[in-house]
Design an enzyme around this catalytic site. Structure first.
Site, PDB file in Angstrom:
ATOM      1  N   GLU A  32      40.564  39.168  36.785  1.00 29.02           N
ATOM      2  CA  GLU A  32      40.771  38.850  38.386  1.00 29.02           C
ATOM      3  C   GLU A  32      40.333  37.548  38.609  1.00 29.02           C
ATOM      4  O   GLU A  32      39.551  36.835  38.159  1.00 29.02           O
ATOM      5  CB  GLU A  32      40.038  39.986  39.244  1.00 29.02           C
ATOM      6  CG  GLU A  32      40.266  41.434  39.054  1.00 29.02           C
ATOM      7  CD  GLU A  32      39.826  42.126  40.336  1.00 29.02           C
ATOM      8  OE1 GLU A  32      39.290  41.667  41.114  1.00 29.02           O
ATOM      9  OE2 GLU A  32      39.967  43.281  40.323  1.00 29.02           O
ATOM     10  N   HIS A  87      41.467  36.991  46.149  1.00 28.14           N
ATOM     11  CA  HIS A  87      41.183  37.579  44.730  1.00 28.14           C
ATOM     12  C   HIS A  87      42.544  38.276  44.281  1.00 28.14           C
ATOM     13  O   HIS A  87      43.274  38.451  44.894  1.00 28.14           O
ATOM     14  CB  HIS A  87      40.123  38.306  44.826  1.00 28.14           C
ATOM     15  CG  HIS A  87      40.236  39.815  45.108  1.00 28.14           C
ATOM     16  ND1 HIS A  87      40.277  40.283  46.324  1.00 28.14           N
ATOM     17  CD2 HIS A  87      40.328  40.991  44.253  1.00 28.14           C
ATOM     18  CE1 HIS A  87      40.318  41.627  46.719  1.00 28.14           C
ATOM     19  NE2 HIS A  87      40.626  42.067  45.305  1.00 28.14           N
ATOM     20  N   HIS A  89      44.659  41.232  41.710  1.00 29.06           N
ATOM     21  CA  HIS A  89      44.703  42.391  41.254  1.00 29.06           C
ATOM     22  C   HIS A  89      45.806  42.259  39.918  1.00 29.06           C
ATOM     23  O   HIS A  89      46.918  42.476  40.198  1.00 29.06           O
ATOM     24  CB  HIS A  89      45.119  43.270  41.957  1.00 29.06           C
ATOM     25  CG  HIS A  89      44.117  43.882  43.186  1.00 29.06           C
ATOM     26  ND1 HIS A  89      44.293  44.854  44.071  1.00 29.06           N
ATOM     27  CD2 HIS A  89      42.762  43.602  43.056  1.00 29.06           C
ATOM     28  CE1 HIS A  89      43.015  45.000  44.847  1.00 29.06           C
ATOM     29  NE2 HIS A  89      42.144  44.286  44.327  1.00 29.06           N
ATOM     30  N   ASP A 100      36.774  46.854  46.900  1.00 27.20           N
ATOM     31  CA  ASP A 100      37.090  45.710  48.019  1.00 27.20           C
ATOM     32  C   ASP A 100      36.519  46.315  49.314  1.00 27.20           C
ATOM     33  O   ASP A 100      35.624  45.382  49.920  1.00 27.20           O
ATOM     34  CB  ASP A 100      38.506  45.425  48.096  1.00 27.20           C
ATOM     35  CG  ASP A 100      38.937  44.939  46.574  1.00 27.20           C
ATOM     36  OD1 ASP A 100      38.380  44.206  45.895  1.00 27.20           O
ATOM     37  OD2 ASP A 100      40.199  45.001  46.670  1.00 27.20           O
TER      38      ASP A 100
HETATM   39 ZN   LIG Z   1      40.353  43.894  44.652  1.00 25.65          ZN
END
Ligand SMILES: [Zn+2]
Length: 151
Positions: A32, A87, A89, A100
């Site tokens: 990530e 961010h 995935h 999250d």
């Molecule tokens: Zn996430």
């Protein structure tokens, strides 16, 4: 698409910013990737013109992200245009995970935009979703899907 109530806010992203996010996401694979977004509020939503990549120091970066504290503090002190968090995935759709949502209170009071990207490796593009961070009467934060505009 059925959205009977309010329509989402608009999040517009500069072309440069979009390219930088994609580059950071692909460089970070299979982990990530994360970073912050700087910009400003506009009439219909928000304008993002700077992406600042950050180091992900999660113990399990395949499935999580934790912003490097030095990077995060530096950006918090740098000015008042810190507006969002990004961010990726790498292995799932760009929608907020349970985790999250649990982490959201850590940043929610400081930020207004939450973006998640997933790689579309076939054509080296990023599927990018944006959410407005809203605070309810109960003090709890929620994410409302926003309309992401590029360019
Ligand atoms: Zn996430």
């Amino acid at each position: 698409m059925t959205e009977p109530h309010e329509t989402g806010q608009e999040v517009s992203l500069s072309a440069l910013c979009g390219r930088q996010i994609a580059e950071h996401l692909f460089l970070g694979l299979p982990y990530e990737a994360c970073g912050v977004l700087r910009g400003k509020a506009t009439a219909g939503g928000m304008r993002i013109d700077t992406f600042v990549p950050m180091r992900n120091v999660a113990p399990d970066p395949l499935h999580r992200f934790v912003l490097h504290p030095e990077d995060w503090i530096r950006e918090c002190l740098r000015g008042d245009d810190l507006i969002g968090l990004f961010h990726s995935h790498p292995h799932s759709l760009p929608v907020p995970s349970e985790e999250d949502l649990q982490q959201l209170p850590l940043f929610a009071d400081l930020l207004r935009v939450y973006m998640i990207g997933s790689p579309d490796e076939a054509n080296e593009k990023v599927q990018l979703n944006g959410y407005s961070i809203l605070k309810g009467m109960d003090g709890l934060h929620t994410l409302q899907p926003a309309i992401v505009k590029h360019g």
